[in-house]
Scaffold this motif. Structure first.
Motif, PDB file in Angstrom:
ATOM      1  N   PHE A  75     -15.350 -50.294  11.268  1.00 17.02           N
ATOM      2  CA  PHE A  75     -15.278 -51.361  12.331  1.00 17.02           C
ATOM      3  C   PHE A  75     -14.040 -51.440  13.117  1.00 17.02           C
ATOM      4  O   PHE A  75     -12.949 -51.698  12.305  1.00 17.02           O
ATOM      5  N   ALA A  76     -14.107 -51.276  14.355  1.00 15.95           N
ATOM      6  CA  ALA A  76     -12.994 -51.249  15.269  1.00 15.95           C
ATOM      7  C   ALA A  76     -12.659 -52.649  15.712  1.00 15.95           C
ATOM      8  O   ALA A  76     -13.539 -53.290  16.432  1.00 15.95           O
ATOM      9  N   VAL A  77     -11.420 -52.986  15.199  1.00 14.01           N
ATOM     10  CA  VAL A  77     -11.039 -54.499  15.308  1.00 14.01           C
ATOM     11  C   VAL A  77      -9.701 -54.409  15.874  1.00 14.01           C
ATOM     12  O   VAL A  77      -8.776 -54.195  15.319  1.00 14.01           O
ATOM     13  N   ASP A  78      -9.367 -54.712  17.399  1.00  7.15           N
ATOM     14  CA  ASP A  78      -8.052 -54.600  17.791  1.00  7.15           C
ATOM     15  C   ASP A  78      -7.315 -53.492  17.459  1.00  7.15           C
ATOM     16  O   ASP A  78      -6.045 -53.454  17.419  1.00  7.15           O
ATOM     17  N   GLY A  79      -8.260 -52.376  17.757  1.00  2.01           N
ATOM     18  CA  GLY A  79      -7.444 -51.047  17.741  1.00  2.01           C
ATOM     19  C   GLY A  79      -7.266 -50.531  16.065  1.00  2.01           C
ATOM     20  O   GLY A  79      -6.761 -49.343  15.900  1.00  2.01           O
ATOM     21  N   CYS A  80      -7.606 -51.283  15.131  1.00  2.00           N
ATOM     22  CA  CYS A  80      -7.661 -51.027  13.710  1.00  2.00           C
ATOM     23  C   CYS A  80      -8.819 -50.740  13.076  1.00  2.00           C
ATOM     24  O   CYS A  80      -9.871 -51.435  13.455  1.00  2.00           O
ATOM     25  N   GLN A  81      -9.181 -49.568  12.557  1.00  2.00           N
ATOM     26  CA  GLN A  81     -10.363 -49.330  11.950  1.00  2.00           C
ATOM     27  C   GLN A  81     -10.449 -49.934  10.624  1.00  2.00           C
ATOM     28  O   GLN A  81      -9.696 -49.653   9.561  1.00  2.00           O
ATOM     29  N   LEU A  82     -11.464 -50.827  10.454  1.00  2.00           N
ATOM     30  CA  LEU A  82     -11.536 -51.424   9.134  1.00  2.00           C
ATOM     31  C   LEU A  82     -12.791 -50.919   8.448  1.00  2.00           C
ATOM     32  O   LEU A  82     -13.867 -50.636   8.732  1.00  2.00           O
ATOM     33  N   GLY A  83     -12.353 -50.813   7.047  1.00  2.00           N
ATOM     34  CA  GLY A  83     -13.447 -50.406   6.071  1.00  2.00           C
ATOM     35  C   GLY A  83     -13.671 -51.743   5.032  1.00  2.00           C
ATOM     36  O   GLY A  83     -12.813 -52.251   4.734  1.00  2.00           O
ATOM     37  N   VAL A  84     -15.104 -52.076   5.072  1.00  2.19           N
ATOM     38  CA  VAL A  84     -15.592 -53.421   4.380  1.00  2.19           C
ATOM     39  C   VAL A  84     -16.115 -52.864   3.256  1.00  2.19           C
ATOM     40  O   VAL A  84     -17.228 -52.152   3.517  1.00  2.19           O
ATOM     41  N   ALA A  85     -15.839 -53.241   2.316  1.00  7.12           N
ATOM     42  CA  ALA A  85     -16.565 -53.129   0.867  1.00  7.12           C
ATOM     43  C   ALA A  85     -16.891 -54.342   0.097  1.00  7.12           C
ATOM     44  O   ALA A  85     -16.141 -55.147   0.117  1.00  7.12           O
ATOM     45  N   VAL A  86     -18.325 -54.345  -0.057  1.00  9.95           N
ATOM     46  CA  VAL A  86     -18.684 -55.736  -0.600  1.00  9.95           C
ATOM     47  C   VAL A  86     -18.717 -55.396  -2.376  1.00  9.95           C
ATOM     48  O   VAL A  86     -19.505 -54.420  -2.954  1.00  9.95           O
ATOM     49  N   CYS A  87     -17.880 -56.185  -2.913  1.00 15.15           N
ATOM     50  CA  CYS A  87     -17.656 -56.456  -4.244  1.00 15.15           C
ATOM     51  C   CYS A  87     -17.839 -55.020  -5.160  1.00 15.15           C
ATOM     52  O   CYS A  87     -16.529 -54.234  -4.975  1.00 15.15           O
ATOM     53  N   GLU A  88     -18.732 -54.613  -5.883  1.00 16.39           N
ATOM     54  CA  GLU A  88     -18.922 -53.665  -6.713  1.00 16.39           C
ATOM     55  C   GLU A  88     -18.494 -52.442  -5.913  1.00 16.39           C
ATOM     56  O   GLU A  88     -17.997 -51.198  -6.537  1.00 16.39           O
ATOM     57  N   ASP A  89     -18.582 -52.208  -4.680  1.00 17.65           N
ATOM     58  CA  ASP A  89     -18.404 -50.829  -3.947  1.00 17.65           C
ATOM     59  C   ASP A  89     -16.903 -50.755  -4.084  1.00 17.65           C
ATOM     60  O   ASP A  89     -16.356 -49.531  -3.858  1.00 17.65           O
ATOM     61  N   PHE A  90     -15.951 -51.645  -4.226  1.00 15.76           N
ATOM     62  CA  PHE A  90     -14.399 -51.484  -4.436  1.00 15.76           C
ATOM     63  C   PHE A  90     -14.213 -51.159  -5.893  1.00 15.76           C
ATOM     64  O   PHE A  90     -13.060 -50.596  -6.122  1.00 15.76           O
ATOM     65  N   TRP A  91     -15.114 -51.343  -6.739  1.00 18.58           N
ATOM     66  CA  TRP A  91     -14.379 -51.417  -8.126  1.00 18.58           C
ATOM     67  C   TRP A  91     -14.956 -49.868  -9.090  1.00 18.58           C
ATOM     68  O   TRP A  91     -15.217 -49.961 -10.291  1.00 18.58           O
ATOM     69  N   ASN A  92     -14.892 -48.894  -8.249  1.00 21.08           N
ATOM     70  CA  ASN A  92     -15.193 -47.703  -8.838  1.00 21.08           C
ATOM     71  C   ASN A  92     -14.274 -46.440  -8.507  1.00 21.08           C
ATOM     72  O   ASN A  92     -14.628 -45.230  -8.557  1.00 21.08           O
ATOM     73  N   ASP A  93     -12.968 -46.917  -8.634  1.00 25.53           N
ATOM     74  CA  ASP A  93     -12.009 -45.889  -8.370  1.00 25.53           C
ATOM     75  C   ASP A  93     -11.745 -45.050  -9.520  1.00 25.53           C
ATOM     76  O   ASP A  93     -11.363 -45.380 -10.494  1.00 25.53           O
ATOM     77  N   LYS A  94     -12.012 -43.667  -9.211  1.00 28.40           N
ATOM     78  CA  LYS A  94     -11.745 -42.567 -10.398  1.00 28.40           C
ATOM     79  C   LYS A  94     -10.588 -42.471 -10.822  1.00 28.40           C
ATOM     80  O   LYS A  94     -10.219 -41.930 -12.070  1.00 28.40           O
ATOM     81  N   THR A  95      -9.335 -42.819 -10.075  1.00 32.36           N
ATOM     82  CA  THR A  95      -8.156 -42.634 -10.457  1.00 32.36           C
ATOM     83  C   THR A  95      -7.593 -44.033 -11.148  1.00 32.36           C
ATOM     84  O   THR A  95      -6.568 -43.854 -11.797  1.00 32.36           O
ATOM     85  N   PHE A  96      -8.401 -45.088 -11.324  1.00 32.93           N
ATOM     86  CA  PHE A  96      -7.891 -46.220 -11.987  1.00 32.93           C
ATOM     87  C   PHE A  96      -8.660 -46.468 -13.513  1.00 32.93           C
ATOM     88  O   PHE A  96      -8.116 -46.704 -14.336  1.00 32.93           O
ATOM     89  N   TRP A  97      -9.992 -46.406 -13.318  1.00 34.23           N
ATOM     90  CA  TRP A  97     -11.008 -46.551 -14.494  1.00 34.23           C
ATOM     91  C   TRP A  97     -11.038 -45.247 -15.272  1.00 34.23           C
ATOM     92  O   TRP A  97     -11.354 -44.116 -14.867  1.00 34.23           O
ATOM     93  N   LYS A  98     -10.910 -45.455 -16.737  1.00 32.57           N
ATOM     94  CA  LYS A  98     -11.331 -44.369 -17.609  1.00 32.57           C
ATOM     95  C   LYS A  98     -12.763 -43.945 -17.604  1.00 32.57           C
ATOM     96  O   LYS A  98     -12.966 -42.753 -17.837  1.00 32.57           O
ATOM     97  N   GLU A  99     -13.375 -44.970 -17.638  1.00 32.56           N
ATOM     98  CA  GLU A  99     -14.894 -44.818 -17.600  1.00 32.56           C
ATOM     99  C   GLU A  99     -15.555 -45.541 -16.420  1.00 32.56           C
ATOM    100  O   GLU A  99     -15.107 -46.608 -16.167  1.00 32.56           O
ATOM    101  N   ARG A 100     -16.553 -44.864 -15.526  1.00 29.76           N
ATOM    102  CA  ARG A 100     -17.187 -45.287 -14.559  1.00 29.76           C
ATOM    103  C   ARG A 100     -18.802 -45.373 -14.779  1.00 29.76           C
ATOM    104  O   ARG A 100     -19.074 -44.345 -15.261  1.00 29.76           O
ATOM    105  N   LEU A 101     -19.323 -46.407 -14.024  1.00 34.25           N
ATOM    106  CA  LEU A 101     -20.756 -46.451 -14.208  1.00 34.25           C
ATOM    107  C   LEU A 101     -21.438 -45.669 -13.030  1.00 34.25           C
ATOM    108  O   LEU A 101     -22.652 -45.242 -13.221  1.00 34.25           O
ATOM    109  N   TYR A 102     -20.717 -45.223 -12.152  1.00 33.61           N
ATOM    110  CA  TYR A 102     -21.299 -44.499 -10.689  1.00 33.61           C
ATOM    111  C   TYR A 102     -20.548 -43.366 -10.551  1.00 33.61           C
ATOM    112  O   TYR A 102     -19.397 -43.213 -10.813  1.00 33.61           O
ATOM    113  N   ALA A 103     -21.462 -42.284  -9.932  1.00 37.18           N
ATOM    114  CA  ALA A 103     -20.981 -40.862  -9.600  1.00 37.18           C
ATOM    115  C   ALA A 103     -20.081 -40.932  -8.289  1.00 37.18           C
ATOM    116  O   ALA A 103     -19.159 -40.347  -8.358  1.00 37.18           O
TER     117      ALA A 103
END
Length: 497
Positions: A75-103
């Motif tokens: 979403f373009a807001v004042d020239g900035c491209q915003l990425g918006v993640a709802v809760c769980e969508d932020f919690w699956n970083d493969k470089t942070f978690w040793k085990e993940r629930l989602y691919a």
């Protein structure tokens, strides 16, 4: 959508990202709703970011209600491209978690699309240690992606779930430049280029944090369910004393009624200590003895009276006689609750509830189990914290040998392992989901481990736990909605393999 329309009209000159639900336009295929964030700019709805990853572990049950998102957008807001993640969508970083629930990782996909800032809106429940985990997760993602992250979290109680707020902002170098205070609403601004780390990023596993969580849980459960007053049974023991203090903090001492209900086996010191506690808190304490009713029913039902060692002719008769006292107290408390419109607070702790050391329709009665997810050793820590500045809970309550006082000479350690040995096992089993072998390998006695776990998994004890009131949750995999077990099973853990 009417509340959303009101919010849209109130956004003149600002950008707002608001959690909401919206209909699934592809019906009759899929669930009826999306779990979404509405992105609004200057009274215009720019669009929705729908949630993709739908958790169904612990207290979460998203797939029952929501359809997963099919695509992501910026979403373009004042020239900035915003990425918006709802809760769980932020919690699956493969470089942070040793085990993940989602691919896949929706937040990573937003970064790949060219997001210049990530905003994550969350209803992330409080658990011990989770504040520190969130800080580490946000910092790691921001540093790896080299972009600022705004992680906003809900605050307030809903049934037994407590949302601690404690929102976080990280700059593009991974420095936490804002940590909002926990357990309260917060409004503030932050300079993403200030380069100064906020020192308030707390781990959230200390006893002070647990105390704050429980007070918020009591306050919001009562307020949102239209209770202004509460009642609880005051036994002279540490559990009810701690609950009384927390209730007075959450609701005001003038709104809390404690009821002392001595039986033939109650010690005089328990009554005196309870009265003293009430005086120190400014809380009303009344006495409603159950001795006459108890003795009448023992005679009417032809139950043997307990002897000096706490035993009767048969174990079943002994339990019936003891449970009768608890159920009489439960009836008195429920009657007061009905007559005066008071929320009945249950005072059983997690250590006892896990092993079924409680009476169905007696001390399990209530509208809210305040310390049902607090181990006995944590109850003692809460009591010591409460008394840190001055002696609020009489020291005699803290120092006495724990007892239900349902029979002469009865003490908890005659029926339960010592709490100092029991609680580490329960903590590993519930909170870490450790196997029996892992618990034993941690230095615990094998026979004790198997005995405790068999008692935890007993069908009779699960039957009791199913009928507990809502429990304030402070840990992962707590007793209640987040831990689903069948009552009917024949599983037994052998002590020898």
């Amino acid at each position: 959508m009417q509340p959303l329309e009101k919010i849209i009209q109130a956004t003149e000159g600002i950008t707002a990202i608001v959690g909401t639900v919206r209909p699934n336009e592809l019906l009759p295929t899929g669930r009826r709703l999306y779990n979404s964030a509405a992105i609004i700019r200057d009274r215009k709805l720019l669009g929705f970011a729908d949630k993709t990853l739908l958790p169904e572990y612990d207290v979460f049950d998203d797939p029952r209600y929501f359809e997963p998102a099919r695509e992501r957008q910026l979403f373009a807001v004042d020239g900035c491209q915003l990425g918006v993640a709802v809760c769980e969508d932020f919690w699956n970083d493969k470089t942070f978690w040793k085990e993940r629930l989602y691919a896949h990782d929706p937040a990573d996909e937003l970064i790949d699309l060219g997001a210049q800032m990530l905003i994550s809106i969350n209803a992330s429940p409080f658990n011990k240690g989770k504040m520190g985990q969130r800080c580490a997760m946000v910092s790691h993602r921001a540093k790896m992606a080299k972009l600022p992250i705004v992680f906003v979290n809900l605050v307030g109680g809903n049934d037994g779930i407590i949302f601690d707020g404690a929102s976080i902002v990280s700059d593009a170098q991974g420095r936490i430049v804002l940590q909002a205070p926990p357990f309260e609403e917060f409004f503030g601004t932050v300079d993403l280029d200030c380069g100064v780390a906020d020192q308030r990023c707390l781990p959230g596993d200390d006893i002070e944090t647990i105390r704050s969580a429980l007070v918020l849980g009591i306050r919001d459960y009562a307020r949102k369910n239209r209770f202004t007053k509460a009642v609880l049974g005051l036994s002279g023991g540490i559990d009810s004393a701690v609950v009384a203090v927390l209730a007075c903090e959450g609701l005001g001492a003038e709104n809390v009624l404690s009821v002392m209900m001595p039986s033939p086996y109650s010690s005089r010191s328990s009554v005196d200590d309870s009265v003293e506690l009430g005086g120190r808190l400014g809380m009303k304490v009344i006495e409603r003895p159950i001795t006459n009713a108890f003795e009448l029913l023992v005679k009417e039902l032809d139950l043997p009276a307990a002897n000096a060692t706490g035993a009767t002719g048969a174990a079943s008769s002994s339990h019936a006689t003891e449970n009768l006292q608890s159920r009489l107290r439960g009836n008195i408390l429920m009657t007061i609750s009905n007559a005066e419109g008071r929320l009945l607070l249950s005072t059983g702790n997690k250590s006892e509830l896990a092993l079924g050391y409680c009476t169905l329709y007696g001390d399990t009665n209530g509208g809210l189990a305040v310390i049902g997810d607090v181990l006995k050793t944590e109850v003692y820590s809460l009591a010591r914290l409460i008394n840190r500045g001055s002696e609020i809970i009489p020291n005699a309550i803290i120092e006495k040998r724990p007892s239900a006082e349902l029979a002469p000479g009865q003490f908890d350690d005659q029926s339960l392992p010592p709490y100092g040995e029991l609680d580490p096992i329960l903590k590993m089993y519930f909170e870490q989901k450790a196997t029996p072998d892992e618990i034993i390998a941690a230095g615990n006695d094998a026979s004790m481990v198997f005995d405790i776990l068999n008692r935890v998994e007993s069908p009779a004890n699960e039957f009791k736990r199913r009928q507990l009131p809502p429990t304030l949750i402070i840990s992962r995999n707590a007793i209640g909605i987040g831990r689903r077990r069948p009552i009917t099973h024949r599983y037994h853990r052998p002590s020898q393999c």
